[in-house]
Design a protein around this motif. Structure first.
Motif, PDB file in Angstrom:
ATOM      1  N   LEU A 465     -39.647 -36.867  52.779  1.00 17.31           N
ATOM      2  CA  LEU A 465     -40.302 -37.474  51.632  1.00 17.31           C
ATOM      3  C   LEU A 465     -39.632 -38.799  51.276  1.00 17.31           C
ATOM      4  O   LEU A 465     -40.317 -39.816  51.027  1.00 17.31           O
ATOM      5  CB  LEU A 465     -40.270 -36.522  50.436  1.00 17.31           C
ATOM      6  CG  LEU A 465     -40.879 -37.043  49.119  1.00 17.31           C
ATOM      7  CD1 LEU A 465     -42.357 -37.383  49.337  1.00 17.31           C
ATOM      8  CD2 LEU A 465     -40.700 -36.007  48.025  1.00 17.31           C
ATOM      9  N   VAL A 466     -38.308 -38.791  51.261  1.00 18.66           N
ATOM     10  CA  VAL A 466     -37.581 -40.022  50.912  1.00 18.66           C
ATOM     11  C   VAL A 466     -37.883 -41.101  51.928  1.00 18.66           C
ATOM     12  O   VAL A 466     -38.032 -42.295  51.580  1.00 18.66           O
ATOM     13  CB  VAL A 466     -36.063 -39.739  50.824  1.00 18.66           C
ATOM     14  CG1 VAL A 466     -35.278 -41.040  50.723  1.00 18.66           C
ATOM     15  CG2 VAL A 466     -35.757 -38.847  49.637  1.00 18.66           C
ATOM     16  N   GLN A 467     -37.960 -40.733  53.236  1.00 20.84           N
ATOM     17  CA  GLN A 467     -38.225 -41.749  54.246  1.00 20.84           C
ATOM     18  C   GLN A 467     -39.620 -42.374  54.068  1.00 20.84           C
ATOM     19  O   GLN A 467     -39.826 -43.554  54.388  1.00 20.84           O
ATOM     20  CB  GLN A 467     -38.116 -41.108  55.635  1.00 20.84           C
ATOM     21  CG  GLN A 467     -36.722 -40.605  55.965  1.00 20.84           C
ATOM     22  CD  GLN A 467     -35.640 -41.632  55.724  1.00 20.84           C
ATOM     23  OE1 GLN A 467     -35.707 -42.746  56.278  1.00 20.84           O
ATOM     24  NE2 GLN A 467     -34.671 -41.304  54.886  1.00 20.84           N
ATOM     25  N   LYS A 468     -40.559 -41.610  53.545  1.00 22.78           N
ATOM     26  CA  LYS A 468     -41.890 -42.169  53.305  1.00 22.78           C
ATOM     27  C   LYS A 468     -41.901 -43.103  52.100  1.00 22.78           C
ATOM     28  O   LYS A 468     -42.645 -44.077  52.058  1.00 22.78           O
ATOM     29  CB  LYS A 468     -42.893 -41.038  53.068  1.00 22.78           C
ATOM     30  CG  LYS A 468     -43.170 -40.195  54.313  1.00 22.78           C
ATOM     31  CD  LYS A 468     -44.139 -39.084  54.002  1.00 22.78           C
ATOM     32  CE  LYS A 468     -44.416 -38.232  55.225  1.00 22.78           C
ATOM     33  NZ  LYS A 468     -45.349 -37.104  54.937  1.00 22.78           N
ATOM     34  N   ILE A 469     -41.080 -42.793  51.125  1.00 22.10           N
ATOM     35  CA  ILE A 469     -41.077 -43.559  49.872  1.00 22.10           C
ATOM     36  C   ILE A 469     -40.290 -44.854  50.008  1.00 22.10           C
ATOM     37  O   ILE A 469     -40.685 -45.905  49.477  1.00 22.10           O
ATOM     38  CB  ILE A 469     -40.498 -42.712  48.726  1.00 22.10           C
ATOM     39  CG1 ILE A 469     -41.417 -41.518  48.448  1.00 22.10           C
ATOM     40  CG2 ILE A 469     -40.289 -43.547  47.461  1.00 22.10           C
ATOM     41  CD1 ILE A 469     -40.869 -40.530  47.458  1.00 22.10           C
ATOM     42  N   LEU A 470     -39.137 -44.784  50.731  1.00 25.91           N
ATOM     43  CA  LEU A 470     -38.278 -45.968  50.832  1.00 25.91           C
ATOM     44  C   LEU A 470     -39.022 -47.113  51.493  1.00 25.91           C
ATOM     45  O   LEU A 470     -39.754 -46.914  52.467  1.00 25.91           O
ATOM     46  CB  LEU A 470     -37.030 -45.631  51.635  1.00 25.91           C
ATOM     47  CG  LEU A 470     -35.968 -44.750  50.956  1.00 25.91           C
ATOM     48  CD1 LEU A 470     -34.845 -44.451  51.919  1.00 25.91           C
ATOM     49  CD2 LEU A 470     -35.420 -45.429  49.704  1.00 25.91           C
ATOM     50  N   PRO A 471     -38.850 -48.341  50.979  1.00 22.69           N
ATOM     51  CA  PRO A 471     -39.503 -49.502  51.606  1.00 22.69           C
ATOM     52  C   PRO A 471     -38.871 -49.806  52.966  1.00 22.69           C
ATOM     53  O   PRO A 471     -37.750 -49.462  53.224  1.00 22.69           O
ATOM     54  CB  PRO A 471     -39.217 -50.616  50.595  1.00 22.69           C
ATOM     55  CG  PRO A 471     -37.997 -50.193  49.861  1.00 22.69           C
ATOM     56  CD  PRO A 471     -38.067 -48.705  49.793  1.00 22.69           C
TER      57      PRO A 471
END
Length: 471
Positions: A465-471
């Motif tokens: 999830l974090v990898q999808k959110i991070l720019p």
């Protein structure tokens, strides 16, 4: 008859008594220190110092014989008398720190006699009566020699006489497979003696069986014969030709005999009844504050009936100094006390063993293991035999067992952790130099967190999830 009044009377000039006397006199108390035998006590003269010195000699011989790393091993020329000279040179080097002259220079009155109580507030030592506000009994322990039939007819050694030998034993029989017996067995085997250990139950039986097996396997590989379930029933013979018969009929023959079956507290000469001091065969009965049934009398170290280690006596000294000198409450505990057996590989423990931890904590216990064979420094030095075992409850270590190279050094970190009730994350966060054996501790701590991080579906979902959110 001379009479002395003093604030503090310390009986026994071993490690514990010397620590109390030095601390008290330097902080302003008047101190009488009484010692009927040798200054420095058992540790300096008959125990830790000489045994580890002889172990070092054996280690040097073994390294020469074994070779390795492209170096051919050769049979060493062993001068047993010279090895014993090394032992006594180390004792002589340390002795001035424990000497009568040093403690008199500090301000203590030192009396070289055995002491005995003549009342609840007085002891007599030689021609002197000492009346004190407080007494500290630090008389230590002595070798326990059981009444095996025939033992009184043959010559035998204890740790108090062994280091006076000048000629190498051809075949050393050792009754007792505890730490002292196994340390001396390996040292003498490496110095060229045949060695047989005769143990009535299990060798190193007070240690975790899995960890003890690491040590015992190596000793057997080096040629030490270890006979277990072999309770001595009869001893016979003469100097140079001694036989030990055990209950199942086996007979072991050797040239010398070492008795290493345990220790007994040194209380016989004290006349404790005259002071109202309660005691048992295990030692003087004390509370957590190390006070006896006579509130004026404290007992520390081996004579207090608990763990019998030099560093425990030193720890006890620090505990009672607080209450004797400052009137502040102080209590001793043993949950954070480490101990080690200095065989090769070494064996060390602090806190609960796996068996005791399971008994105390049941299903809440997690046991974490890490093998020496996965440590790079152990690989480079060929010291891959061994493992560390962590007993952890809710992220907090409650016990640690180590069998392997330098286990006695590695256990100190875990003693710090247990003493300060630290969580295992503190060790996992530590950075050790690479490559060192200390990384065994860090990697073991990291192994506690590995399944929580790498095998957790929740962690994986969060990371994705974090990898999808991070720019």
């Amino acid at each position: 008859m001379k009479r002395i009044k003093t604030d503090l009377c310390v009986i026994g000039a071993g490690s514990g008594g010397l620590s109390v006397a030095a601390g008290a006199v330097q902080m302003g108390a008047s101190v009488v220190l009484i010692e009927g035998h040798k200054m420095g006590g058992d540790c300096l003269n008959f125990g830790c110092v000489p045994s580890k010195s002889l172990i070092a000699a054996g280690k040097a011989a073994h390294a020469t014989r074994k070779g390795g790393f492209g170096i051919a091993g050769v049979e060493p020329e062993i001068d047993y008398a010279a090895a014993m000279d090394h032992v006594h040179s180390v004792i002589d080097t340390i002795a001035p720190l424990d000497s009568q002259e040093r403690f008199e220079a500090l301000g203590c009155t030192v009396i070289r006699e055995f002491a005995r109580f003549i009342s609840a507030t007085e002891v007599q030592a030689g021609d002197t009566v000492i009346q004190a506000r407080r007494f500290v009994l630090a008389t230590g322990s002595s070798p326990l020699v059981p009444p095996v039939p025939g033992l009184d007819t043959v010559p035998y050694e204890t740790n108090e006489t062994l280091f006076d030998l000048r000629e190498k034993p051809e075949h050393l029989l050792i009754i007792g497979g505890g730490p002292i017996g196994m340390e001396m067995a390996q040292a003498h085997r490496r110095l060229g003696c045949k060695v047989t250990v005769i143990e009535g139950l299990k060798a190193l039986g007070k240690d975790d069986p899995e960890m003890a097996a690491v040590v015992l396997d190596n000793l057997r590989t080096e040629g030490v014969e270890i006979a277990e379930e072999a309770m001595a029933s009869q001893i016979r013979g003469a100097a140079g030709a001694i036989e030990v018969e055990v209950q199942d009929g086996r007979v072991f023959r050797g040239s010398h005999l070492l008795m290493a079956v345990g220790r007994k507290p040194n209380i016989d000469k004290l006349d404790l009844d005259k002071a109202g001091v309660a005691y048992t065969r295990a030692g003087i009965t004390v509370g957590a504050d190390l006070r006896s049934s006579n509130r004026r009398v404290y007992a520390i170290g081996d004579v207090a009936g608990g763990l019998q280690f030099t560093h425990v006596a030193g720890y006890h000294a620090g505990v009672i100094i607080r209450s004797i000198l400052f009137g502040l409450p102080s209590r001793a505990s043993d949950h954070h006390i480490p101990w080690a057996t200095y065989t090769d590989p070494e064996l060390a423990q602090v806190g609960l063993s796996e068996a005791l931890a399971k008994e105390a904590h049941g299903d809440r216990l997690e046991v974490i293991r890490f093998e020496y064979a996965h440590n790079d420094r152990a690989l480079t030095s060929g010291k891959t035999a061994g493992l560390i075992k962590l007993m952890v409850v809710k992220g907090r270590p409650v016990g640690v067992s180590i069998a392997g190279a330098d286990a006695g050094e590695l256990i100190s970190l875990w003693a710090l952790v247990l003493a300060n009730k630290m969580k295992i994350g503190a060790v996992a966060a530590m950075v050790s130099p690479y490559p060192t054996l200390m990384e065994v501790n860090k990697r073991a701590a990291g192994a506690y967190f590995s399944p929580r991080l790498f095998d957790s579906p929740m962690v994986k979902r969060v990371v994705r999830l974090v990898q999808k959110i991070l720019p």
